[in-house]
Design a protein around this motif. Structure first.
Motif, PDB file in Angstrom:
ATOM      1  N   VAL A 200       9.304   2.295 -18.999  1.00 43.27           N
ATOM      2  CA  VAL A 200      10.401   2.408 -18.047  1.00 43.27           C
ATOM      3  C   VAL A 200       9.941   3.262 -16.867  1.00 43.27           C
ATOM      4  O   VAL A 200       9.489   4.395 -17.051  1.00 43.27           O
ATOM      5  N   THR A 201      10.069   2.708 -15.666  1.00 44.36           N
ATOM      6  CA  THR A 201       9.802   3.463 -14.442  1.00 44.36           C
ATOM      7  C   THR A 201      11.149   3.879 -13.867  1.00 44.36           C
ATOM      8  O   THR A 201      11.973   3.030 -13.519  1.00 44.36           O
ATOM      9  N   ALA A 202      11.374   5.178 -13.811  1.00 43.40           N
ATOM     10  CA  ALA A 202      12.665   5.693 -13.357  1.00 43.40           C
ATOM     11  C   ALA A 202      12.835   5.478 -11.858  1.00 43.40           C
ATOM     12  O   ALA A 202      11.848   5.384 -11.110  1.00 43.40           O
ATOM     13  N   PRO A 203      14.067   5.411 -11.392  1.00 43.16           N
ATOM     14  CA  PRO A 203      14.301   5.264  -9.946  1.00 43.16           C
ATOM     15  C   PRO A 203      13.718   6.438  -9.164  1.00 43.16           C
ATOM     16  O   PRO A 203      13.604   7.555  -9.675  1.00 43.16           O
ATOM     17  N   ALA A 204      13.343   6.186  -7.935  1.00 39.56           N
ATOM     18  CA  ALA A 204      12.832   7.258  -7.076  1.00 39.56           C
ATOM     19  C   ALA A 204      13.882   8.355  -6.958  1.00 39.56           C
ATOM     20  O   ALA A 204      15.077   8.082  -6.832  1.00 39.56           O
ATOM     21  N   GLY A 205      13.429   9.596  -7.016  1.00 46.83           N
ATOM     22  CA  GLY A 205      14.342  10.728  -6.892  1.00 46.83           C
ATOM     23  C   GLY A 205      14.983  11.164  -8.193  1.00 46.83           C
ATOM     24  O   GLY A 205      15.777  12.112  -8.203  1.00 46.83           O
ATOM     25  N   THR A 206      14.657  10.503  -9.305  1.00 49.47           N
ATOM     26  CA  THR A 206      15.221  10.896 -10.602  1.00 49.47           C
ATOM     27  C   THR A 206      14.782  12.315 -10.949  1.00 49.47           C
ATOM     28  O   THR A 206      13.608  12.671 -10.790  1.00 49.47           O
ATOM     29  N   ARG A 207      15.719  13.110 -11.393  1.00 50.31           N
ATOM     30  CA  ARG A 207      15.391  14.471 -11.828  1.00 50.31           C
ATOM     31  C   ARG A 207      14.600  14.390 -13.128  1.00 50.31           C
ATOM     32  O   ARG A 207      15.100  13.960 -14.157  1.00 50.31           O
ATOM     33  N   LYS A 208      13.338  14.810 -13.088  1.00 46.61           N
ATOM     34  CA  LYS A 208      12.462  14.621 -14.241  1.00 46.61           C
ATOM     35  C   LYS A 208      12.953  15.371 -15.472  1.00 46.61           C
ATOM     36  O   LYS A 208      12.774  14.909 -16.605  1.00 46.61           O
ATOM     37  N   ALA A 209      13.578  16.518 -15.275  1.00 48.11           N
ATOM     38  CA  ALA A 209      14.051  17.298 -16.417  1.00 48.11           C
ATOM     39  C   ALA A 209      15.023  16.495 -17.275  1.00 48.11           C
ATOM     40  O   ALA A 209      15.059  16.647 -18.500  1.00 48.11           O
ATOM     41  N   ALA A 210      15.802  15.619 -16.642  1.00 46.27           N
ATOM     42  CA  ALA A 210      16.789  14.828 -17.385  1.00 46.27           C
ATOM     43  C   ALA A 210      16.128  13.856 -18.350  1.00 46.27           C
ATOM     44  O   ALA A 210      16.743  13.436 -19.341  1.00 46.27           O
ATOM     45  N   LEU A 211      14.882  13.492 -18.090  1.00 45.88           N
ATOM     46  CA  LEU A 211      14.172  12.571 -18.978  1.00 45.88           C
ATOM     47  C   LEU A 211      13.686  13.262 -20.247  1.00 45.88           C
ATOM     48  O   LEU A 211      13.339  12.597 -21.218  1.00 45.88           O
ATOM     49  N   VAL A 212      13.654  14.586 -20.215  1.00 41.44           N
ATOM     50  CA  VAL A 212      13.338  15.354 -21.425  1.00 41.44           C
ATOM     51  C   VAL A 212      14.632  15.767 -22.112  1.00 41.44           C
ATOM     52  O   VAL A 212      14.822  15.552 -23.319  1.00 41.44           O
ATOM     53  N   HIS A 213      15.513  16.375 -21.345  1.00 40.28           N
ATOM     54  CA  HIS A 213      16.823  16.776 -21.867  1.00 40.28           C
ATOM     55  C   HIS A 213      17.880  16.451 -20.823  1.00 40.28           C
ATOM     56  O   HIS A 213      17.745  16.855 -19.669  1.00 40.28           O
ATOM     57  N   PRO A 214      18.880  15.636 -21.193  1.00 40.57           N
ATOM     58  CA  PRO A 214      19.249  15.298 -22.576  1.00 40.57           C
ATOM     59  C   PRO A 214      18.718  13.971 -23.103  1.00 40.57           C
ATOM     60  O   PRO A 214      19.065  13.569 -24.209  1.00 40.57           O
ATOM     61  N   LEU A 215      17.866  13.261 -22.352  1.00 42.85           N
ATOM     62  CA  LEU A 215      17.508  11.908 -22.771  1.00 42.85           C
ATOM     63  C   LEU A 215      16.859  11.859 -24.154  1.00 42.85           C
ATOM     64  O   LEU A 215      17.258  11.052 -25.002  1.00 42.85           O
ATOM     65  N   VAL A 216      15.854  12.684 -24.391  1.00 43.66           N
ATOM     66  CA  VAL A 216      15.142  12.605 -25.677  1.00 43.66           C
ATOM     67  C   VAL A 216      16.046  12.975 -26.852  1.00 43.66           C
ATOM     68  O   VAL A 216      16.079  12.247 -27.859  1.00 43.66           O
ATOM     69  N   PRO A 217      16.809  14.079 -26.799  1.00 40.27           N
ATOM     70  CA  PRO A 217      17.739  14.342 -27.906  1.00 40.27           C
ATOM     71  C   PRO A 217      18.782  13.235 -28.085  1.00 40.27           C
ATOM     72  O   PRO A 217      19.154  12.918 -29.216  1.00 40.27           O
ATOM     73  N   GLU A 218      19.235  12.642 -26.989  1.00 46.58           N
ATOM     74  CA  GLU A 218      20.207  11.548 -27.082  1.00 46.58           C
ATOM     75  C   GLU A 218      19.589  10.352 -27.813  1.00 46.58           C
ATOM     76  O   GLU A 218      20.220   9.736 -28.671  1.00 46.58           O
ATOM     77  N   LEU A 219      18.359  10.017 -27.469  1.00 46.17           N
ATOM     78  CA  LEU A 219      17.688   8.902 -28.134  1.00 46.17           C
ATOM     79  C   LEU A 219      17.413   9.221 -29.598  1.00 46.17           C
ATOM     80  O   LEU A 219      17.632   8.382 -30.484  1.00 46.17           O
ATOM     81  N   ALA A 220      16.941  10.442 -29.873  1.00 47.44           N
ATOM     82  CA  ALA A 220      16.657  10.832 -31.253  1.00 47.44           C
ATOM     83  C   ALA A 220      17.913  10.787 -32.116  1.00 47.44           C
ATOM     84  O   ALA A 220      17.878  10.357 -33.276  1.00 47.44           O
TER      85      ALA A 220
ATOM     86  N   ASP B  68       0.809  -1.215   0.000  1.00 43.82           N
ATOM     87  CA  ASP B  68       0.000   0.000   0.000  1.00 43.82           C
ATOM     88  C   ASP B  68       0.842   1.264   0.000  1.00 43.82           C
ATOM     89  O   ASP B  68       0.314   2.373   0.001  1.00 43.82           O
ATOM     90  N   GLU B  69       2.173   1.113   0.026  1.00 42.66           N
ATOM     91  CA  GLU B  69       3.047   2.269  -0.007  1.00 42.66           C
ATOM     92  C   GLU B  69       3.122   2.825  -1.430  1.00 42.66           C
ATOM     93  O   GLU B  69       3.308   2.085  -2.402  1.00 42.66           O
ATOM     94  N   LEU B  70       2.979   4.129  -1.538  1.00 38.80           N
ATOM     95  CA  LEU B  70       3.062   4.784  -2.847  1.00 38.80           C
ATOM     96  C   LEU B  70       4.407   5.470  -2.991  1.00 38.80           C
ATOM     97  O   LEU B  70       4.935   6.023  -2.028  1.00 38.80           O
ATOM     98  N   GLU B  71       4.937   5.429  -4.178  1.00 39.67           N
ATOM     99  CA  GLU B  71       6.187   6.122  -4.481  1.00 39.67           C
ATOM    100  C   GLU B  71       5.973   7.021  -5.692  1.00 39.67           C
ATOM    101  O   GLU B  71       5.383   6.592  -6.687  1.00 39.67           O
ATOM    102  N   TYR B  72       6.446   8.253  -5.563  1.00 45.77           N
ATOM    103  CA  TYR B  72       6.338   9.170  -6.700  1.00 45.77           C
ATOM    104  C   TYR B  72       7.443   8.813  -7.695  1.00 45.77           C
ATOM    105  O   TYR B  72       8.632   8.857  -7.365  1.00 45.77           O
ATOM    106  N   ARG B  73       7.059   8.455  -8.904  1.00 49.08           N
ATOM    107  CA  ARG B  73       8.014   8.052  -9.925  1.00 49.08           C
ATOM    108  C   ARG B  73       7.681   8.709 -11.263  1.00 49.08           C
ATOM    109  O   ARG B  73       6.503   8.953 -11.589  1.00 49.08           O
ATOM    110  N   ALA B  74       8.713   8.970 -12.031  1.00 48.59           N
ATOM    111  CA  ALA B  74       8.545   9.369 -13.428  1.00 48.59           C
ATOM    112  C   ALA B  74       8.467   8.107 -14.272  1.00 48.59           C
ATOM    113  O   ALA B  74       9.198   7.138 -14.030  1.00 48.59           O
ATOM    114  N   VAL B  75       7.574   8.103 -15.236  1.00 50.28           N
ATOM    115  CA  VAL B  75       7.389   6.934 -16.102  1.00 50.28           C
ATOM    116  C   VAL B  75       7.466   7.369 -17.564  1.00 50.28           C
ATOM    117  O   VAL B  75       6.928   8.405 -17.957  1.00 50.28           O
ATOM    118  N   LEU B  76       8.162   6.573 -18.336  1.00 50.95           N
ATOM    119  CA  LEU B  76       8.377   6.840 -19.764  1.00 50.95           C
ATOM    120  C   LEU B  76       7.961   5.618 -20.550  1.00 50.95           C
ATOM    121  O   LEU B  76       8.186   4.478 -20.117  1.00 50.95           O
TER     122      LEU B  76
END
Length: 251
Positions: free
Chosen positions: A62-82, A3-11
């Motif tokens: 992909v569920t990012a680890p707890a505490g992941t900086r969400k901005a990093a999932l937009v930049h640079p991750l998306v340009p790196e993948l593209a 029943d424990e909830l964790e705030y996570r970024a998901v991609l």
């Protein structure tokens, strides 16, 4: 159940037009996409081994680890993948070229000891991945554009709109969509391209060019443009496309 909830970024990523390629091609593009996604995560400072990954058949969640900086999932991750996708596609056969839709959201989820992730944020993510605006934007883009990106309103408001380093709010366009029972606004980007055109203004007529009426002409303003030409000449272009060049000689 935990029943424990964790705030996570998901991609989530979904391969465009993966159906009908055959098993061998699908296995190849799935493996290559996973490899490039891992490299993009690592290049963004996000530990791939700490991510929780779930197979979507023709994509990956992909569920990012707890505490992941969400901005990093937009930049640079998306340009790196593209960048990796575009480089790969240059040498790939038509059956193994990869273009993807990317969706990003964040929220409170249940994470079980076995790595299973559940919760309403995953439902929102699935709807974002299937959203018609993202599908249409990628389908209508040149083949050199390897991805579309759709952010939930929550993800955009918390991350992109603040304009952190590498994030440009003006590169996104707000879109509305409905998938199944889910209706929401989201933010669309084509990585490496200008902001997708707003359909309400995409067909608007261009602004008229500045025109100058020839002195002494009886024709109405706007029917003739006057431009200086090299060699002391003047170019007159009429409204119907005819050009007249007058050479002014010095005495």
């Amino acid at each position: 159940m935990n029943d424990e909830l964790e705030y996570r970024a998901v991609l989530a990523v979904d391969i465009e037009r993966s159906a009908g390629r055959g098993d061998r091609a699908l296995l190849e593009i799935r493996a290559r996409l996973t490899e490039m996604l891992k490299e993009a995560f690592e290049a963004s400072g996000v530990d791939w081994s700490a991510c929780l990954r779930h197979d979507l058949g023709d994509g990956l969640r992909v569920t990012a680890p707890a505490g992941t900086r969400k901005a990093a999932l937009v930049h640079p991750l998306v340009p790196e993948l593209a960048l990796r996708l575009r480089t790969y596609n240059r040498g790939a056969a038509p059956l193994t070229r990869i273009r993807v839709r990317i969706a990003l959201h964040a929220g409170d989820v249940h994470v079980s000891p076995d790595g299973t992730v559940a919760g309403s944020p995953l439902e929102v993510l699935a709807r974002l991945l299937d959203a018609p605006p993202a599908r249409a934007a990628l389908a209508g883009a040149p083949q050199t554009v390897p991805a579309s990106l759709l952010l939930s309103g929550h993800f955009y408001d918390e991350t992109v709109r603040h304009g952190h380093l590498g994030l440009f709010p003006e590169d996104f366009r707000k879109v509305g969509f409905t998938v199944k029972e889910h209706t929401a606004d989201a933010w669309l980007q084509l990585p490496g391209r200008e902001p997708p055109p707003d359909p309400d203004t995409a067909g608007a007529a261009p602004e008229p060019a500045d025109v100058q009426e020839e002195p002494g002409s009886s024709e109405p303003a706007g029917s003739k443009m006057v431009n200086k030409a090299s060699g002391h000449g003047v170019v007159y272009a009429t409204q119907h496309g005819t050009q007249h060049i007058r050479i002014e000689r010095k005495h």
